[in-house]
Write a protein that holds these residues in place. Structure first.
Motif: not given
Length: 356
Positions: A31-41
């Motif tokens: 919700t609050f970290v707008h980085e591509d790597w969050t999509k893979d978790i």
């Protein structure tokens, strides 16, 4: 050394319990970290680390939560420091470094020596983060490089890292409401300064809360029990806790109404206590004023008998003195005055003492 100390602060405990859920922690990142790597978790790749790395120096003021991410053979550590204080700590980059080193030291010491000596041995990457809910803007350095004096002269040679900042109060209320999940709902409620505002915010969130699963709804109410309850008078805490323990998103309106009743009772009692306190203070003030007026009357009566109409100006000045202690001193000295001039000097000194 790491330990399992539990945070004593109710806010710390509320957030620790909340973020102990992998699903909620993942919500926080996505919700609050707008980085591509969050999509893979995903939840299955996250493992909660049941340790605290808070150093003894800071054990009374903060708490932390740690997750290990197993991704493509390379572990990553998420270290979140719960900075739930009213002020900004400008030592933050240095404190985070100390905790990160503690984590690496712990991992290193618990890795077999043969494994550590391998050419390919690597320490896991650590992603540091701070969760802050203070009202003041966060103005501490966001990178460790900035925290080092003269860093401009040595680009590329200095130790550096940046940390994620979850600044609860700085997110817009519209964005929090739109996110419609557990962590955004808690952030929205955490902006409440006065418990009497709680009902208004809960009513706005009613639709979001109704759409939650029983477990998600329980997570929000547990946080409320730990955090909001402490703002209430002791005699209302049990009632509010009882209401919050009825964890059923289908009965959100009932829960809000019952909390509203408890808060209305608190408001009525506060008003009544204020009225009673005002009456008591009024009586005390009236009694004190009565004693002052009685002492002024006694001094004026003495001046009139001793010096007649010539003392009229002095009597007016005596009425301006409202300190009982000063009036007592004036009366005692007046008995030794033989002339009007001496009486004038005594009262003039009394006025000076009163004005100081």
């Amino acid at each position: 050394m790491p330990d399992k100390r539990q945070p004593h602060h109710t806010h710390d405990r509320g957030y620790r319990e909340l973020l102990s859920s992998k699903r909620v922690f993942l919500e926080l990142l996505k919700t609050f970290v707008h980085e591509d790597w969050t999509k893979d978790i995903d939840e299955d790749s996250l493992v909660r680390v049941e340790k605290s790395y808070i150093l003894q120096d800071f054990s009374e003021k903060e708490a932390d939560i740690i997750y290990r991410l197993r991704a493509k053979g390379n572990d990553v550590i998420f270290y979140v420091l719960l900075e739930l204080q009213s002020t900004v700590d400008y030592l933050m980059p240095f404190r985070l470094l100390l905790y990160m080193v503690e984590i690496w030291r712990d991992i290193y010491n618990n890795t077999p020596e043969k494994e550590r000596r391998r050419k390919g041995f690597r320490l896991p990457a650590i992603v540091p983060a701070v969760l802050y809910n203070g009202r003041r803007s966060w103005t501490a350095c966001r990178s460790f490089r900035e925290y080092q004096a003269g860093h401009e002269r040595f680009p590329g040679y200095l130790l550096d890292f940046s940390y994620i900042l979850f600044d609860v109060v700085r997110y817009s209320e519209e964005d929090l409401y739109r996110a419609a999940n557990v962590v955004s709902s808690v952030f929205y409620l955490d902006r409440t300064v006065d418990p009497l505002e709680l009902v208004v915010r809960l009513r706005k969130l009613a639709g979001v809360l109704k759409g939650m699963t029983p477990e998600q709804f329980r997570q929000v109410t547990v946080w409320l029990k730990n955090v909001i309850k402490r703002k209430l008078p002791v005699h209302l805490r049990e009632e509010v806790e009882r209401v919050l323990e009825e964890n059923d998103p289908r009965e959100v309106e009932k829960m809000i109404t019952n909390i509203e009743r408890a808060l209305d009772e608190m408001k009525r009692q506060a008003v009544m206590e204020g009225v009673l306190r005002g009456k008591a203070e009024g009586r005390a003030e009236g009694e004190a004023r009565g004693k002052v007026e009685a002492k002024q009357d006694a001094i004026c009566k003495y001046l009139r008998r001793r010096f007649g109409d010539a003392s009229a100006g002095l009597q007016k000045k005596v009425r301006e003195i409202t300190s009982l202690e000063v009036l007592d001193g004036v009366m005692e000295e007046l008995f030794a005055a033989n002339t009007l001039e001496e009486a004038q000097a005594i009262i003039r000194d009394g006025m000076e003492r009163f004005m100081q």
